[in-house]
Write an enzyme that holds these catalytic residues in place. Structure first.
Site, PDB file in Angstrom:
ATOM      1  NE  ARG A 255       2.605   4.849   7.958  1.00 13.68           N
ATOM      2  CZ  ARG A 255       2.101   4.191   7.382  1.00 13.68           C
ATOM      3  NH1 ARG A 255       0.866   4.245   6.853  1.00 13.68           N
ATOM      4  NH2 ARG A 255       2.951   3.092   7.138  1.00 13.68           N
ATOM      5  CD  GLU A 284      -2.965   4.407  13.210  1.00 10.07           C
ATOM      6  OE1 GLU A 284      -2.873   2.940  13.117  1.00 10.07           O
ATOM      7  OE2 GLU A 284      -3.235   5.085  12.191  1.00 10.07           O
ATOM      8  CG  HIS A 303      -4.201   2.281   9.628  1.00  9.76           C
ATOM      9  ND1 HIS A 303      -3.092   2.481  10.103  1.00  9.76           N
ATOM     10  CD2 HIS A 303      -4.104   2.253   8.143  1.00  9.76           C
ATOM     11  CE1 HIS A 303      -2.112   2.723   9.164  1.00  9.76           C
ATOM     12  NE2 HIS A 303      -2.651   2.213   8.089  1.00  9.76           N
TER      13      HIS A 303
END
Length: 350
Positions: A255, A284, A303
């Protein structure tokens, strides 16, 4: 006359006749789960109705509240399910994350409202582990610098480094970190780990468990695999980077908020550490004004660690199975079972 909507915390008897009003409605926000796919058929085969609404996180809380209207269970991605949003969804009884992390959900508020929250532990561990090794190799062998140099008309020939003989420090010892260990050992790396996992669960003799300060000081590569909690938020800050080797590389597939991004940018820019490869960031997509932009040595990916066809298929199947189980009062992976009111807890515990 139609039957009244079921109250939160009540569960239909499997196989019992249900009218349209009491047929459970499942909201699906995970963007790779589509109408008519295997997961959709799996849920409908159990008598549920599905509602697909991908990309909800971009619409704000009002859109989330509207989407949850009349919904009994939700199969979700990273939508911010706050206490305010959850309190406006009176029929909601179960939330299932199609992944491992659930920091976007207020699990305590969900428990107060009698809503079970489940994740899928270890569902993408292999994908994350392989990706982690990919980032290690990319950093060690300067692959991005070579490819971008060739694209720009140059022919870069700078030396890289071998992983063999180097030390990998794992922050966290969950399923993904454990899956990294044999891959790293196959490359001849020494593996250190710092974790809150009880000692009796640290059974791997190929891993040396140490405190965080020793891990930071000893590792050539530091890879983050811990959950985002109040304790780990900003864990890797300026003081942490000062402990690391000047040649060290940070890898983060967990994270973004575990890393203080301003401190990381300063550490790489000044040579306090050598580089960072980040699959996750605190916001993000990466905003234009992020401190991570335009810092030579910091590479940000979009990601992707858990995003393989195999992991997605498994997450869909297991997520649907967990929704069915949760609506029948027997969730397998409820992360807030211990916080639920007693009656709901009895159902969650089976």
């Amino acid at each position: 006359m139609t039957s009244p909507s079921p109250q939160r915390g009540t569960y239909p008897v499997p196989g019992a006749a249900r009218d349209e009003e009491t047929v459970p409605r499942i909201l699906i926000t995970t963007d790779y789960l589509l109408p008519g796919d295997e997961v959709d058929h799996q849920l409908r085969a159990h008598g549920h109705t599905t509602v697909h609404a991908p990309q909800l996180a971009r619409g704000g809380p009002d859109q989330l509240v509207a989407a949850l209207d009349g919904i009994d269970a939700a199969l979700v991605a990273h939508e911010p399910l706050t206490a305010e949003v959850l309190s406006a969804a009176p029929r909601l009884r179960a939330i299932v994350r199609t992944g491992v992390g659930y920091d976007s959900i207020d699990v305590a508020a969900a428990a107060r409202l009698g809503i079970t929250v489940s994740n899928l532990p270890g569902i993408n561990a292999n994908a994350v582990a392989e990706y982690t090794l990919g980032l290690l190799l990319t950093a060690a062998r300067r692959l991005l610098q070579s490819a971008s140099g060739v694209a720009a008309g140059r022919w870069p020939r700078e030396d890289g480094h071998e992983l063999r003989g180097s030390t990998l420090g794992l922050i966290g010892y969950g399923a993904a970190a454990r899956a990294v260990v044999p891959l790293a050992r196959a490359f001849g790396m020494e593996v250190l780990c710092t974790t809150g996992v009880p000692e009796h669960e640290r059974s791997d003799p190929s891993v040396r468990f140490v405190a965080l300060p020793e891990l930071l000081a000893s590792s050539d590569y530091v890879s983050v695999h811990t959950a985002l909690t109040d304790r780990t938020r900003g864990l890797l800050d300026a003081s942490a980077f000062r402990r690391m080797k000047s040649t060290a590389v940070l890898i983060n597939t967990a994270r973004g908020a575990i890393v203080d991004e301003h401190a990381l940018a300063d550490a790489v820019r000044t040579g306090e550490i050598a580089a960072a490869a980040l699959d996750v960031v605190s916001e993000e997509p990466l905003p234009a004004d992020s401190p991570l932009r335009d810092v030579e040595g910091i590479v940000v990916f979009s990601h992707l660690a858990g995003q393989t066809a195999e992991a997605r298929a498994a997450a869909g199947r297991e997520g649907a199975a967990e929704v069915v189980a949760a609506l029948e009062g027997r969730p397998r992976f409820a992360v807030n079972a211990h916080l639920l009111p007693r009656t709901s807890r009895a159902r969650a515990d089976g």
